[in-house]
Scaffold this active site. Structure first.
Site, short mmCIF file in Angstrom:
data_model
loop_
_atom_site.label_atom_id
_atom_site.label_comp_id
_atom_site.label_asym_id
_atom_site.label_seq_id
_atom_site.Cartn_x
_atom_site.Cartn_y
_atom_site.Cartn_z
N HIS A 104 -3.23 -1.87 -13.81
CA HIS A 104 -4.37 -1.55 -13.01
C HIS A 104 -5.57 -2.34 -13.68
O HIS A 104 -5.88 -2.22 -14.90
CB HIS A 104 -4.46 -0.16 -12.62
CG HIS A 104 -5.57 -0.01 -11.73
ND1 HIS A 104 -5.64 -0.24 -10.23
CD2 HIS A 104 -6.68 0.56 -12.02
CE1 HIS A 104 -6.50 0.17 -9.96
NE2 HIS A 104 -7.38 0.45 -10.91
N ALA B 152 3.69 10.09 -8.24
CA ALA B 152 3.64 9.75 -6.79
C ALA B 152 2.20 9.61 -6.22
O ALA B 152 1.86 9.22 -5.14
CB ALA B 152 4.02 11.13 -6.19
N ARG C 180 8.40 4.01 5.08
CA ARG C 180 8.41 3.85 3.60
C ARG C 180 9.82 4.00 2.94
O ARG C 180 10.04 3.47 2.16
CB ARG C 180 7.24 4.55 3.08
CG ARG C 180 5.93 3.93 3.28
CD ARG C 180 5.03 5.22 2.46
NE ARG C 180 3.35 4.60 2.75
CZ ARG C 180 2.90 3.50 2.33
NH1 ARG C 180 3.48 2.64 1.41
NH2 ARG C 180 1.66 3.07 2.46
N ASN D 240 3.08 0.18 -14.29
CA ASN D 240 1.92 -0.52 -13.31
C ASN D 240 1.25 -1.04 -14.24
O ASN D 240 0.62 -0.40 -15.35
CB ASN D 240 1.55 0.43 -12.13
CG ASN D 240 0.72 -0.51 -11.34
OD1 ASN D 240 0.88 -1.48 -10.94
ND2 ASN D 240 -0.55 0.28 -11.10
N LEU E 194 4.86 3.61 -3.99
CA LEU E 194 6.20 3.96 -3.86
C LEU E 194 6.42 5.38 -3.54
O LEU E 194 5.61 6.28 -4.12
CB LEU E 194 6.79 3.66 -5.34
CG LEU E 194 6.91 2.12 -5.61
CD1 LEU E 194 7.03 1.88 -7.06
CD2 LEU E 194 7.89 1.51 -4.65
N THR F 225 -1.77 7.58 -6.53
CA THR F 225 -2.23 6.05 -6.68
C THR F 225 -3.09 5.97 -7.88
O THR F 225 -3.92 6.50 -8.22
CB THR F 225 -3.39 5.63 -5.39
OG1 THR F 225 -2.68 6.16 -4.10
CG2 THR F 225 -3.58 4.46 -5.64
N ASP F 226 -2.11 5.14 -8.88
CA ASP F 226 -2.81 4.97 -10.15
C ASP F 226 -3.25 6.45 -11.16
O ASP F 226 -3.99 6.29 -11.82
CB ASP F 226 -4.19 3.98 -10.08
CG ASP F 226 -3.78 2.81 -9.39
OD1 ASP F 226 -2.78 2.30 -9.50
OD2 ASP F 226 -4.64 2.35 -8.46
C1 GRF Z 1 -3.85 -7.65 -11.26
O1 GRF Z 1 -5.25 -7.50 -11.42
C2 GRF Z 1 -3.14 -6.11 -11.54
O2 GRF Z 1 -3.79 -5.45 -12.43
C3 GRF Z 1 -3.24 -5.57 -10.20
O3 GRF Z 1 -3.03 -6.68 -9.35
C4 GRF Z 1 -3.10 -7.92 -9.74
C5 GRF Z 1 -1.98 -8.77 -9.70
O4 GRF Z 1 -2.33 -10.00 -10.06
N1 GRF Z 1 -2.04 -4.42 -9.96
P1 GRF Z 1 -1.33 -11.26 -10.25
O5 GRF Z 1 -0.47 -11.35 -9.02
O6 GRF Z 1 -0.34 -10.73 -11.46
O7 GRF Z 1 -2.08 -12.35 -10.42
#
Ligand code: GRF
Length: 202
Positions: A109, A142, A65, A107, A93, A144-145
């Site tokens: 989510h 660091a 990684r 990011n 990451l 996840t979400d």
């Molecule tokens: C989205 O639902 C985003 O929230 C998640 O991955 C998906 C990506 O979809 N992290 P796209 O590739 O932008 O259509």
């Protein structure tokens, strides 16, 4: 502000950002480069179709990684990227990468964090029986979400929703929310104090 967008999948959020940039809706935000780790993914095609410099960096070609992330950071630095925007980028990451872009990685989510982190968030939400789902834009740390939340949008769950129907309505909100947050960052309207993020209106 030069943006580097990373993606692995269909790239609909990337497309929303490309379209927003075309309308002038990212303010001083400019998409400098797009990177994907899955050759031939929809995001790659969308970036190339928009004439944006694009690179493919298959993670499987790296021994660790850390090695992958070092190459990724180098690619972004060649384009002088100031904000890294994860748009469906399916790699966690490393701290080494995050240190190279301190508080400069965001990011999106498809859940109202801290509920339902990780994969299949929409299915997790339906299985739990929530009445309100949604999406979250957050700084990446660091975990996840787990990073500080910048903005969220709620999406009511409807009777008979499937993971696919809920995903579609959440995506529509993502496509509105992500460009707005990128614009706020590019315009310097976002301040962060520990976990607390403030977004001033335009
Ligand atoms: C989205 O639902 C985003 O929230 C998640 O991955 C998906 C990506 O979809 N992290 P796209 O590739 O932008 O259509």
């Amino acid at each position: 502000m030069k943006l580097g967008i990373l993606a692995s999948g269909s790239g609909s959020n990337l497309q929303a950002l490309i379209d927003a940039a075309g309308r002038g809706d990212l303010g001083p935000g400019r998409i400098a480069i797009v990177g994907v780790n899955v050759a031939g993914c929809g995001a790659q095609s969308r970036a190339e179709a928009a004439g944006i410099p694009t690179f493919v960096l298959p993670h499987k070609e790296f021994p660790s990684r850390e090695a992958f992330d070092a190459a990724l950071a180098a690619k972004l630095n060649t384009a002088d990227v100031e904000l890294v925007v994860l748009a469906g980028f399916m790699r966690v990451l490393t701290p080494g990468f995050l240190d190279a872009f301190p508080r400069r990685v965001i990011n999106i989510h498809p859940a109202l964090l801290p509920s339902f982190p990780g994969i299949h968030a929409q299915t997790q939400a339906l299985d739990y029986g929530v009445k309100v789902a949604g999406c979250t834009v957050h700084f990446v740390d660091a975990g996840t979400d787990t990073g500080p939340i910048i903005a969220q949008a709620a999406v009511p769950v409807q009777d008979g929703d499937t993971a696919a129907s809920l995903q579609e309505r959440i995506l529509a909100e993502e496509h509105r929310l992500y460009p707005a947050v990128v614009r706020a960052l590019a315009e310097g309207r976002v301040t962060i104090d520990g976990r607390h993020v403030r977004v001033r209106s335009a």
